[in-house]
Design a protein around this motif. Structure first.
Motif, mmCIF file in Angstrom:
data_model
loop_
_atom_site.group_PDB
_atom_site.id
_atom_site.type_symbol
_atom_site.label_atom_id
_atom_site.label_comp_id
_atom_site.label_asym_id
_atom_site.label_seq_id
_atom_site.Cartn_x
_atom_site.Cartn_y
_atom_site.Cartn_z
ATOM 1 N N ASP A 240 0.838 -1.202 0.000
ATOM 2 C CA ASP A 240 0.000 0.000 0.000
ATOM 3 C C ASP A 240 0.875 1.254 0.000
ATOM 4 O O ASP A 240 2.011 1.244 0.497
ATOM 5 N N ARG A 241 0.364 2.350 -0.576
ATOM 6 C CA ARG A 241 1.111 3.616 -0.601
ATOM 7 C C ARG A 241 1.519 4.067 0.794
ATOM 8 O O ARG A 241 2.565 4.670 0.998
ATOM 9 N N LEU A 242 0.651 3.814 1.768
ATOM 10 C CA LEU A 242 0.890 4.302 3.127
ATOM 11 C C LEU A 242 1.332 3.185 4.068
ATOM 12 O O LEU A 242 1.104 3.278 5.279
ATOM 13 N N SER A 243 1.961 2.159 3.524
ATOM 14 C CA SER A 243 2.381 1.054 4.385
ATOM 15 C C SER A 243 3.347 1.533 5.477
ATOM 16 O O SER A 243 3.307 1.062 6.614
ATOM 17 N N ALA A 244 4.211 2.511 5.145
ATOM 18 C CA ALA A 244 5.153 3.012 6.145
ATOM 19 C C ALA A 244 4.430 3.731 7.282
ATOM 20 O O ALA A 244 4.898 3.731 8.425
ATOM 21 N N LEU A 245 3.308 4.359 6.988
ATOM 22 C CA LEU A 245 2.516 5.005 8.037
ATOM 23 C C LEU A 245 2.039 3.975 9.051
ATOM 24 O O LEU A 245 2.116 4.196 10.272
ATOM 25 N N TYR A 246 1.547 2.838 8.552
ATOM 26 C CA TYR A 246 1.077 1.785 9.453
ATOM 27 C C TYR A 246 2.239 1.158 10.224
ATOM 28 O O TYR A 246 2.081 0.755 11.378
ATOM 29 N N GLU A 247 3.410 1.085 9.584
ATOM 30 C CA GLU A 247 4.588 0.558 10.286
ATOM 31 C C GLU A 247 4.962 1.473 11.462
ATOM 32 O O GLU A 247 5.266 0.992 12.560
ATOM 33 N N LEU A 248 4.938 2.785 11.239
ATOM 34 C CA LEU A 248 5.255 3.723 12.314
ATOM 35 C C LEU A 248 4.215 3.657 13.431
ATOM 36 O O LEU A 248 4.551 3.753 14.613
ATOM 37 N N ALA A 249 2.950 3.506 13.070
ATOM 38 C CA ALA A 249 1.905 3.397 14.091
ATOM 39 C C ALA A 249 2.119 2.159 14.952
ATOM 40 O O ALA A 249 1.941 2.191 16.172
ATOM 41 N N ALA A 250 2.537 1.052 14.301
ATOM 42 C CA ALA A 250 2.685 -0.217 15.021
ATOM 43 C C ALA A 250 3.942 -0.268 15.876
ATOM 44 O O ALA A 250 3.929 -0.820 16.980
ATOM 45 N N TYR A 251 5.034 0.323 15.387
ATOM 46 C CA TYR A 251 6.309 0.213 16.105
ATOM 47 C C TYR A 251 6.601 1.414 17.007
ATOM 48 O O TYR A 251 7.246 1.261 18.048
ATOM 49 N N ALA A 252 6.165 2.614 16.593
ATOM 50 C CA ALA A 252 6.520 3.825 17.334
ATOM 51 C C ALA A 252 5.379 4.383 18.170
ATOM 52 O O ALA A 252 5.596 5.248 19.014
ATOM 53 N N GLY A 253 4.150 3.925 17.928
ATOM 54 C CA GLY A 253 3.024 4.386 18.732
ATOM 55 C C GLY A 253 2.651 5.835 18.504
ATOM 56 O O GLY A 253 2.114 6.490 19.389
ATOM 57 N N LEU A 254 2.885 6.363 17.302
ATOM 58 C CA LEU A 254 2.529 7.748 17.021
ATOM 59 C C LEU A 254 1.017 7.901 16.871
ATOM 60 O O LEU A 254 0.334 6.995 16.387
ATOM 61 N N ARG A 255 0.504 9.049 17.253
ATOM 62 C CA ARG A 255 -0.907 9.363 17.074
ATOM 63 C C ARG A 255 -1.178 9.690 15.613
ATOM 64 O O ARG A 255 -0.277 10.024 14.842
ATOM 65 N N ARG A 256 -2.471 9.634 15.232
ATOM 66 C CA ARG A 256 -2.841 9.913 13.841
ATOM 67 C C ARG A 256 -2.400 11.305 13.416
ATOM 68 O O ARG A 256 -1.834 11.487 12.323
ATOM 69 N N ALA A 257 -2.639 12.315 14.260
ATOM 70 C CA ALA A 257 -2.263 13.683 13.917
ATOM 71 C C ALA A 257 -0.751 13.826 13.767
ATOM 72 O O ALA A 257 -0.269 14.601 12.935
ATOM 73 N N GLU A 258 -0.005 13.061 14.568
ATOM 74 C CA GLU A 258 1.460 13.118 14.493
ATOM 75 C C GLU A 258 1.966 12.459 13.225
ATOM 76 O O GLU A 258 2.936 12.939 12.617
ATOM 77 N N LEU A 259 1.329 11.389 12.803
ATOM 78 C CA LEU A 259 1.710 10.725 11.552
ATOM 79 C C LEU A 259 1.428 11.630 10.360
ATOM 80 O O LEU A 259 2.249 11.754 9.449
ATOM 81 N N CYS A 260 0.262 12.283 10.353
ATOM 82 C CA CYS A 260 -0.106 13.141 9.229
ATOM 83 C C CYS A 260 0.776 14.390 9.158
ATOM 84 O O CYS A 260 1.007 14.932 8.070
#
Length: 433
Positions: free
Chosen positions: A222-242
């Motif tokens: 997926d285009r945003l696969s790295a976003l999901y990786e950061l959410a899973a490993y780093a615990g970032l919030r949605r607003a922080e990822l965006c």
């Protein structure tokens, strides 16, 4: 005379002046009390209260007012109702630049509950029982007719956490009134019996490591696969990822610093000045650039090797998109954005995540729940709670312990089991041990 009681009616004497000795059974009783001098003007300050049906009740009220003056607890709310104060308070928060989402939540609570139920009550007459009554109504089952249309999830009743949010709103408003000496004490402070206790089965659903791994493999292309990786490993919030920028990543890739977020808003919630993008000056509808909410939110977060590799792949793919759009690429230096560089809509990220969850058949969780999974991994890996607190951006380790107590129970049980082996290995092998 520090105070006096008199009758209010329309009767007049021979000179056309209102009489103070009317004995007819009509009108109402009132009192006037001398409250000293106004420190701002230096003028004598007299307060009048009226609307008492008998002289005795007016006398009793005057005695109570004088007792408050003698005790130093007397305050003048200047006849302000709760509704008028809430409007003033919200306007002050907006003018002071408080977080847009915070003020929007306050406004919705005021609009939906506090003004309709208690807006006409004078501040000086507001009591704890009034607050309890509104909270009890909020806790009741929602079994009435519901409006049609897209107005959010249909629920049977509000959760204790939601009701506590309503309580926090009125508590904050009344605390501000107390600081301005409009009320002597805040009736919304302390435990409210009308808020149900949080049941143990309300703990959030958290994917097991094998389930998280299955999801990450599902979204690998997926285009945003790295976003999901950061959410899973780093615990970032949605607003922080965006809001994450390439400039926020360490040069050696060891970690990142959270300096900017992008939150979801409506046009009604922001002014034109707030809506203007700090990079291009345009308005990105539904998106608001802002700093992290607190000092603890502005933090350094270490990156696990899988997250680093995912970011490296993502950067190469984004460069292809940059080359394709050329001069039309709207560069905001964002790590995660649309193919043309425009910021993502946070709500759209949530929708995409939910679509992937449904497609791979995993237990339904929110995007925010991946943050719980990241915390679980850190705790299971033996990372101290103080370090977990800093990584997640909580203000103190106590908050981390309270929020993730359900995760820590399982980890603590496993650690105790391993620790017990230090003793049981020296004992004979018995079936009852």
């Amino acid at each position: 005379m520090r105070g006096s009681v008199f009758k209010r009616c329309q009767c007049r004497d021979a000179n056309g002046k209102r009489t103070k000795s009317c004995r007819k059974p009509h009108g109402s009783w009132a009192f006037t009390v001398d409250a000293g001098r106004d420190p701002a003007t230096g003028k004598r300050k007299q307060i009048t209260r009226s609307g008492y049906r008998t002289r005795d009740t007016a006398d009793a009220a005057l005695t109570k007012e004088l007792a408050s003056l003698d005790a130093g607890t007397w305050l003048d709310d200047r006849g302000t109702t709760l509704g008028a104060w809430l409007d003033q308070w919200l306007d002050e928060l907006t003018a002071a630049g408080r977080a847009v989402k915070t003020v929007a939540n306050y406004r919705s609570h005021v609009r939906d509950a506090w003004k309709p139920e208690l807006g006409g009550v004078l501040l000086r007459e507001l009591r704890r029982r009034h607050i309890e009554r509104v909270l009890a109504a909020l806790a009741a089952p929602l079994d009435g007719e519901r409006a049609a249309g897209n107005i959010g999830r249909r629920i049977a009743r509000r959760s204790p956490a939601t009701i506590e949010g309503y309580r926090r709103t009125i508590r904050a408003a009344l605390s501000a009134a107390q600081r301005r000496e409009l009320i002597a004490m805040n009736p919304a402070v302390g435990r409210m019996d009308s808020i149900p206790s949080l049941a143990s089965d309300d703990d959030p659903i958290v994917w097991q490591p094998e389930e998280t791994a299955r999801f990450l493999e599902h979204v690998y292309d997926d285009r945003l696969s790295a976003l999901y990786e950061l959410a899973a490993y780093a615990g970032l919030r949605r607003a922080e990822l965006c809001g994450l920028r390439w400039a926020d990543l360490d040069e050696d890739g060891a970690g990142l610093t959270v300096r900017q977020t992008i939150v979801s808003v409506t046009r009604k919630q922001v002014t034109p000045e707030q809506a203007a993008c700090p990079v291009c000056g345009a308005e990105h509808v539904g998106r608001l650039f802002k700093m992290p909410k607190s000092r603890k939110g502005r933090r350094w977060v270490p990156l696990a090797p899988p997250a680093r590799r995912a970011l490296a792949r993502h950067r190469q793919a984004q460069q292809v998109e940059r080359d394709f759009f050329g001069k039309d690429y709207d560069d905001h230096d964002l790590v995660f954005c649309r193919p043309d560089g425009v910021p993502l809509r946070p709500d759209g990220v949530t929708v995409a995540f939910e679509t992937h969850v449904a497609a791979c058949g995993l237990p339904v969780v929110r995007l925010h729940d991946t943050r719980h999974g990241a915390c679980s991994l850190l705790l299971a890996g033996g990372v101290p709670i103080e370090i977990v607190q800093m990584i997640l951006g909580h203000s103190s380790p106590e908050i981390t312990r309270r929020v993730y107590a359900h995760l820590m129970r399982k980890i603590a049980a496993e650690q105790v089991k391993e620790a017990s082996k230090l003793l049981t290995q020296h004992r004979p092998d018995r079936k009852d041990l």
